[in-house]
Scaffold this motif. Structure first.
Motif, PDB file in Angstrom:
ATOM      1  N   ALA A   1       0.840  -1.205   0.000  1.00 52.97           N
ATOM      2  CA  ALA A   1       0.000   0.000   0.000  1.00 52.97           C
ATOM      3  C   ALA A   1       0.874   1.253   0.000  1.00 52.97           C
ATOM      4  CB  ALA A   1      -0.921   0.005   1.217  1.00 52.97           C
ATOM      5  N   ILE A   2       1.933   1.239   0.808  1.00 53.31           N
ATOM      6  CA  ILE A   2       2.839   2.377   0.876  1.00 53.31           C
ATOM      7  C   ILE A   2       3.586   2.553  -0.442  1.00 53.31           C
ATOM      8  CG2 ILE A   2       4.914   3.303   1.987  1.00 53.31           C
ATOM      9  CD1 ILE A   2       2.468   3.491   3.766  1.00 53.31           C
ATOM     10  N   ASP A   3       4.137   1.469  -0.984  1.00 50.30           N
ATOM     11  CA  ASP A   3       4.921   1.547  -2.220  1.00 50.30           C
ATOM     12  C   ASP A   3       4.075   1.906  -3.441  1.00 50.30           C
ATOM     13  OD1 ASP A   3       7.371   1.063  -1.129  1.00 50.30           O
ATOM     14  OD2 ASP A   3       7.583  -0.975  -1.883  1.00 50.30           O
ATOM     15  N   SER A   4       2.941   1.229  -3.571  1.00 49.16           N
ATOM     16  CA  SER A   4       2.155   1.359  -4.809  1.00 49.16           C
ATOM     17  C   SER A   4       1.402   2.673  -4.918  1.00 49.16           C
ATOM     18  CB  SER A   4       1.160   0.196  -4.919  1.00 49.16           C
ATOM     19  OG  SER A   4       0.124   0.325  -3.956  1.00 49.16           O
ATOM     20  N   LYS A   5       1.006   3.224  -3.763  1.00 48.45           N
ATOM     21  CA  LYS A   5       0.229   4.468  -3.768  1.00 48.45           C
ATOM     22  C   LYS A   5      -1.097   4.293  -4.505  1.00 48.45           C
ATOM     23  CE  LYS A   5       3.942   6.012  -5.595  1.00 48.45           C
ATOM     24  NZ  LYS A   5       4.877   4.928  -5.191  1.00 48.45           N
ATOM     25  N   LEU A   6      -1.607   3.073  -4.528  1.00 46.31           N
ATOM     26  CA  LEU A   6      -2.851   2.778  -5.235  1.00 46.31           C
ATOM     27  C   LEU A   6      -4.071   3.106  -4.380  1.00 46.31           C
ATOM     28  CD1 LEU A   6      -2.037  -0.726  -6.789  1.00 46.31           C
ATOM     29  CD2 LEU A   6      -2.249   1.443  -8.032  1.00 46.31           C
ATOM     30  N   ARG A   7      -5.178   3.409  -5.045  1.00 49.53           N
ATOM     31  CA  ARG A   7      -6.442   3.549  -4.349  1.00 49.53           C
ATOM     32  C   ARG A   7      -6.834   2.187  -3.785  1.00 49.53           C
ATOM     33  NH1 ARG A   7      -6.880   6.482  -9.102  1.00 49.53           N
ATOM     34  NH2 ARG A   7      -7.258   8.731  -8.841  1.00 49.53           N
ATOM     35  N   GLY A   8      -7.675   2.209  -2.761  1.00 51.23           N
ATOM     36  CA  GLY A   8      -8.045   0.981  -2.072  1.00 51.23           C
ATOM     37  C   GLY A   8      -8.526  -0.135  -2.968  1.00 51.23           C
ATOM     38  N   TRP A   9      -9.465   0.173  -3.869  1.00 50.88           N
ATOM     39  CA  TRP A   9     -10.025  -0.872  -4.725  1.00 50.88           C
ATOM     40  C   TRP A   9      -8.956  -1.477  -5.623  1.00 50.88           C
ATOM     41  CZ3 TRP A   9     -13.893  -4.094  -5.170  1.00 50.88           C
ATOM     42  CH2 TRP A   9     -14.056  -4.774  -6.381  1.00 50.88           C
ATOM     43  N   ASP A  10      -8.099  -0.647  -6.182  1.00 52.33           N
ATOM     44  CA  ASP A  10      -7.051  -1.151  -7.075  1.00 52.33           C
ATOM     45  C   ASP A  10      -6.052  -2.011  -6.304  1.00 52.33           C
ATOM     46  OD1 ASP A  10      -8.100   0.124  -9.315  1.00 52.33           O
ATOM     47  OD2 ASP A  10      -7.006   1.974  -8.911  1.00 52.33           O
ATOM     48  N   LEU A  11      -5.815  -1.674  -5.053  1.00 49.59           N
ATOM     49  CA  LEU A  11      -4.876  -2.445  -4.238  1.00 49.59           C
ATOM     50  C   LEU A  11      -5.433  -3.820  -3.889  1.00 49.59           C
ATOM     51  CD1 LEU A  11      -2.215  -2.522  -2.574  1.00 49.59           C
ATOM     52  CD2 LEU A  11      -3.539  -1.585  -0.666  1.00 49.59           C
ATOM     53  N   VAL A  12      -6.650  -3.866  -3.363  1.00 48.83           N
ATOM     54  CA  VAL A  12      -7.196  -5.150  -2.910  1.00 48.83           C
ATOM     55  C   VAL A  12      -7.540  -6.079  -4.069  1.00 48.83           C
ATOM     56  CG1 VAL A  12      -8.098  -4.125  -0.794  1.00 48.83           C
ATOM     57  CG2 VAL A  12      -9.605  -4.314  -2.798  1.00 48.83           C
ATOM     58  N   SER A  13      -7.703  -5.531  -5.281  1.00 49.76           N
ATOM     59  CA  SER A  13      -8.064  -6.372  -6.425  1.00 49.76           C
ATOM     60  C   SER A  13      -6.857  -6.812  -7.254  1.00 49.76           C
ATOM     61  CB  SER A  13      -9.081  -5.647  -7.313  1.00 49.76           C
ATOM     62  OG  SER A  13      -8.562  -4.422  -7.801  1.00 49.76           O
ATOM     63  N   LEU A  14      -5.668  -6.637  -6.716  1.00 54.70           N
ATOM     64  CA  LEU A  14      -4.473  -7.130  -7.406  1.00 54.70           C
ATOM     65  C   LEU A  14      -4.442  -8.654  -7.386  1.00 54.70           C
ATOM     66  CD1 LEU A  14      -1.694  -4.756  -5.981  1.00 54.70           C
ATOM     67  CD2 LEU A  14      -2.542  -4.804  -8.339  1.00 54.70           C
ATOM     68  N   ARG A  15      -3.935  -9.215  -8.478  1.00 59.47           N
ATOM     69  CA  ARG A  15      -3.697 -10.660  -8.526  1.00 59.47           C
ATOM     70  C   ARG A  15      -2.195 -10.916  -8.396  1.00 59.47           C
ATOM     71  NH1 ARG A  15      -8.148 -13.723  -9.939  1.00 59.47           N
ATOM     72  NH2 ARG A  15      -9.908 -12.552 -10.822  1.00 59.47           N
ATOM     73  N   VAL A  16      -1.850 -12.134  -8.073  1.00 60.03           N
ATOM     74  CA  VAL A  16      -0.442 -12.473  -7.882  1.00 60.03           C
ATOM     75  C   VAL A  16       0.366 -12.126  -9.123  1.00 60.03           C
ATOM     76  CG1 VAL A  16       1.183 -14.370  -7.486  1.00 60.03           C
ATOM     77  CG2 VAL A  16      -0.977 -14.280  -6.204  1.00 60.03           C
ATOM     78  N   ALA A  17      -0.205 -12.395 -10.298  1.00 59.26           N
ATOM     79  CA  ALA A  17       0.501 -12.139 -11.558  1.00 59.26           C
ATOM     80  C   ALA A  17       0.797 -10.662 -11.786  1.00 59.26           C
ATOM     81  CB  ALA A  17      -0.315 -12.693 -12.736  1.00 59.26           C
ATOM     82  N   ASP A  18       0.101  -9.783 -11.078  1.00 59.83           N
ATOM     83  CA  ASP A  18       0.352  -8.350 -11.224  1.00 59.83           C
ATOM     84  C   ASP A  18       1.692  -7.938 -10.626  1.00 59.83           C
ATOM     85  OD1 ASP A  18      -2.047  -7.618 -12.552  1.00 59.83           O
ATOM     86  OD2 ASP A  18      -3.137  -7.679 -10.649  1.00 59.83           O
ATOM     87  N   VAL A  19       2.185  -8.745  -9.688  1.00 58.44           N
ATOM     88  CA  VAL A  19       3.432  -8.374  -9.012  1.00 58.44           C
ATOM     89  C   VAL A  19       4.522  -9.443  -9.113  1.00 58.44           C
ATOM     90  CG1 VAL A  19       2.244  -6.872  -7.362  1.00 58.44           C
ATOM     91  CG2 VAL A  19       2.628  -9.279  -6.779  1.00 58.44           C
ATOM     92  N   ARG A  20       4.155 -10.623  -9.608  1.00 57.94           N
ATOM     93  CA  ARG A  20       5.138 -11.705  -9.649  1.00 57.94           C
ATOM     94  C   ARG A  20       5.230 -12.323 -11.040  1.00 57.94           C
ATOM     95  NH1 ARG A  20       4.465 -16.818  -5.692  1.00 57.94           N
ATOM     96  NH2 ARG A  20       2.987 -17.451  -7.312  1.00 57.94           N
ATOM     97  N   THR A  21       6.442 -12.544 -11.498  1.00 66.58           N
ATOM     98  CA  THR A  21       6.698 -13.248 -12.753  1.00 66.58           C
ATOM     99  C   THR A  21       7.502 -14.493 -12.423  1.00 66.58           C
ATOM    100  OG1 THR A  21       6.763 -11.177 -14.004  1.00 66.58           O
ATOM    101  CG2 THR A  21       7.729 -13.118 -15.050  1.00 66.58           C
ATOM    102  N   GLY A  22       6.940 -15.663 -12.742  1.00 68.42           N
ATOM    103  CA  GLY A  22       7.601 -16.896 -12.342  1.00 68.42           C
ATOM    104  C   GLY A  22       7.597 -16.978 -10.834  1.00 68.42           C
TER     105      GLY A  22
END
Length: 207
Positions: A52-73
């Motif tokens: 939350a601190i790093d991304s600076k995303l709004r709440g909805w965008d943060l909680v609706s992230l999928r693993v693939a959004d931040v991880r490759t392999g």
């Protein structure tokens, strides 16, 4: 908005509550919360807080992230890009080393797969945690270090790093890009820079 059967009227959600721009966290407060979450071994909360601190995303965008959004392999990426639900525009964000470590530990503990929600609901794994649950967590985090609940909310997470970047660099355009604002006027209002700058200037004058 709840309905009051006694009066036959809808009750504003903010009645009796303090509303307005919420304060960003100070660096020492960020670290205090991190330490508490680490000691309590709350892997999900630590990963969510750090991201939350790093991304600076709004709440909805943060909680609706999928693993693939931040991880490759099997690796957590150092940068990511997502589409904002409010504007439909993409926004990029950095993922610091400590945030990558906390996300990695969380994914490993839950055995999360690429298409899984990064922060699944504990009641229903097919859903992600709600923005209301995220808001409650923010209240718990801030109150755990003695901060008043009424002064902090999910936007405090979004504003924390952005405010620090602005105060260190004075670069509004950079902050605008990081927050995903379409207009720089929105960034000015969001950070409250006019008020902050005026107070800083006033404090520097001695009579």
């Amino acid at each position: 908005m709840p309905f009051d059967a006694n009066t036959g009227k809808w009750v504003p959600w903010n009645r009796g509550k303090l509303v307005g721009q919420k304060a960003p966290l100070k660096p020492q407060e960020v670290w205090a919360i991190r330490v508490r979450l680490e000691i309590a071994e709350k892997r999900r909360d630590l990963a969510l807080f750090n991201l939350a601190i790093d991304s600076k995303l709004r709440g909805w965008d943060l909680v609706s992230l999928r693993v693939a959004d931040v991880r490759t392999g099997g690796e957590i990426r150092s940068r990511s890009k997502v589409l904002q639900s409010k504007t439909g525009n993409p926004v990029q964000f950095e993922i610091s080393k400590q945030t990558r470590a906390s996300i990695s530990a969380w994914c490993e503990a839950k055995d999360l797969r690429p298409h899984d929600w990064l922060f699944p609901s504990r009641k229903d794994g097919s859903r992600h945690i709600s923005t209301r649950q995220y808001a409650r967590l923010v209240e718990d985090w801030t109150s755990s270090i003695g901060l008043p609940r009424s002064s902090y909310a999910t936007h405090s997470m979004r504003r924390t790093k952005a405010t620090l970047i602005y105060r260190k660099t004075g670069n509004l355009r950079a902050v605008q890009l990081l927050l995903g604002h379409t207009k720089i006027d929105s960034t000015v209002r969001y950070l409250g820079v006019e008020v902050e700058d005026a107070l800083t200037l006033a404090e520097s004058i001695e009579l």
